[in-house]
Design an enzyme around this catalytic site. Structure first.
Site, PDB file in Angstrom:
ATOM      1  N   GLU A 109       0.831  -1.220   0.000  1.00 50.46           N
ATOM      2  CA  GLU A 109       0.000   0.000   0.000  1.00 50.46           C
ATOM      3  C   GLU A 109       0.863   1.266   0.000  1.00 50.46           C
ATOM      4  O   GLU A 109       0.573   2.231   0.696  1.00 50.46           O
ATOM      5  CB  GLU A 109      -0.971  -0.017   1.186  1.00 50.46           C
ATOM      6  CG  GLU A 109      -1.904  -1.220   1.143  1.00 50.46           C
ATOM      7  CD  GLU A 109      -2.874  -1.308   2.320  1.00 50.46           C
ATOM      8  OE1 GLU A 109      -2.834  -0.433   3.204  1.00 50.46           O
ATOM      9  OE2 GLU A 109      -3.676  -2.262   2.355  1.00 50.46           O
ATOM     10  N   GLU A 136      -5.484  -7.509  -1.304  1.00 50.89           N
ATOM     11  CA  GLU A 136      -6.355  -7.305  -0.141  1.00 50.89           C
ATOM     12  C   GLU A 136      -7.600  -6.629  -0.631  1.00 50.89           C
ATOM     13  O   GLU A 136      -7.524  -5.648  -1.383  1.00 50.89           O
ATOM     14  CB  GLU A 136      -5.730  -6.322   0.864  1.00 50.89           C
ATOM     15  CG  GLU A 136      -4.834  -6.915   1.888  1.00 50.89           C
ATOM     16  CD  GLU A 136      -4.373  -5.859   2.908  1.00 50.89           C
ATOM     17  OE1 GLU A 136      -5.199  -5.074   3.411  1.00 50.89           O
ATOM     18  OE2 GLU A 136      -3.167  -5.833   3.174  1.00 50.89           O
TER      19      GLU A 136
END
Ligand code: BMA
Length: 378
Positions: free
Chosen positions: A186, A294
């Protein structure tokens, strides 16, 4: 590599439609190479369903042998099992969410023995100031981890622990278990110390390259496939801003969550669809596999979320796997309402089972039947 051998490899790979396939680790174990080739082969055909910490705990239970919310609902474990190694850097015996590393090793082995896939993330502590992964107070950490930096030695010591753990992961067949490794995830967000505002693009790329080099060439870890993982991005340039290069990445992924009301599903679906299209274009050009590393919608309050939002968004650009985050909390002492996979009796369970029946999501048995660690079948 001699010209003859590379021509041979090129021809073999081309027969799978993988003209320029190049693993980050040319010396990867046979099982790791096979996993990669098999995933390339089925990319766009099957969507493996994954779940974080699936065998460790679920809604209302923890560490009960053989349990899994996904299996109790579908009769199968997920096809992809996600784990996080945060804590390993400090030699802890359990990770940040309380999963003991020796149990994790057993879970990983069980998953491999059953023909499923394991992936590792690492919410690594900040080696410079000792704070958690979520520390955003320093903009010099990544630089300090690079060669000649203040905590370079420390970072190498952390990687040594990681290397030792990964090299201790073996199946019942005695083989090293291939792992999809997703470090520094991320990174287009700014909530981890390796985030967009916390380091420069060149520093991020240098850290990634050093990590691959150190694990692969110095520690001789050969059971890893490397997963690149931005969060938000609006176009190819944003997706690729911190890309370390084709020789350091095997799988392209991103993370995405739906928040708020069920009625926000339509906008989320469009966003997901757009992101998948961007990612797929980059992957096609660079001969990579795509995944959603995710995703989720906490508590899944939408009874048709799987078919109406997720499937409609992914059907035209199927990633090879999607992984939903952990089923923690809810009727436990931990955070309330922190679960992402449906369990038996959940309002989205019928919709989820429908996805399984239609083979839109593939679980452990489907992974096993595809013999992911064996030579790809033509
Ligand atoms: C987050 C949450 C946290 C957890 C972390 C790492 O998204 O689930 O509770 O500690 O992931 O697993």
């Amino acid at each position: 590599m001699t010209k003859k051998i590379s021509l041979f490899l090129f021809t073999c790979l081309s027969s799978y439609g993988i003209a320029a396939a190049q693993l980050s680790d040319p010396n990867a174990t046979k099982e790791t190479k096979n996993l990669y080739l098999n995933l390339q082969h089925i990319h766009g055909e099957a969507v493996f369903f994954g779940h974080q910490d699936d065998m460790a705990y679920g809604v209302g239970w923890k560490y009960e042998d053989g349990r899994s919310d996904v299996r109790e609902l579908t009769g199968e474990y997920p096809a992809v099992l996600g784990w996080d190694v945060s804590g390993l850097e400090r030699d802890h015996s359990y990770n940040l969410d309380g999963v003991p590393f020796d149990k994790m090793r057993e879970f990983i082995k069980t998953a491999y023995d059953l023909g499923a896939i394991n992936t590792l993330s690492w919410h690594m502590d900040n080696p410079l100031n000792g704070k958690t992964a979520w520390d955003t107070t320093s903009t010099v950490t990544v630089k300090a981890m690079l060669p000649n930096g203040a905590v370079h030695e420390k970072y190498m010591a952390w990687l040594q622990r990681f290397a030792a753990y990964v090299q201790s992961l073996k199946g019942s067949d005695g083989k090293l278990i291939p792992i999809l490794f997703r470090p520094f995830h991320e990174h287009t967000g700014s909530w981890f110390w390796w985030g967009k505002k916390e380091c420069r693009a060149e520093e991020y790329q240098a850290l990634w390259k050093f990590t691959v080099h150190y694990l692969r060439d110095v520690q001789q870890v050969h059971n890893l496939l490397y997963v690149f993982n931005p969060s938000d991005f609006k176009n190819e340039a944003e997706y690729l801003e911190r890309y370390p290069g084709n020789n350091y990445v095997d799988v392209l992924s991103f993370d995405i969550y739906q928040y708020g009301k069920v009625s926000a599903g339509a906008a989320f679906r469009t966003d997901l669809q757009n992101k998948l299209a961007i990612q797929r274009r980059i992957a096609t050009r660079n001969h990579k596999i795509t995944a959603i590393a995710e995703m989720g919608y906490v508590e899944i309050p939408d009874s048709k979320w799987w078919s109406d939002v997720v499937w409609k968004a992914i059907a035209n650009n199927k990633p090879v796997y999607i992984l939903v985050w952990r089923n923690a909390g809810y009727r436990t002492q931990e955070k309330d309402n922190h679960y992402y996979a449906p369990y038996k009796g959940h309002i989205s369970a019928p919709d989820f089972l429908d996805m399984q029946n239609k083979k839109q999501f593939i679980f452990q048995k489907g992974a096993k039947s595809r013999r992911l660690y064996s030579n790809p079948v033509k």
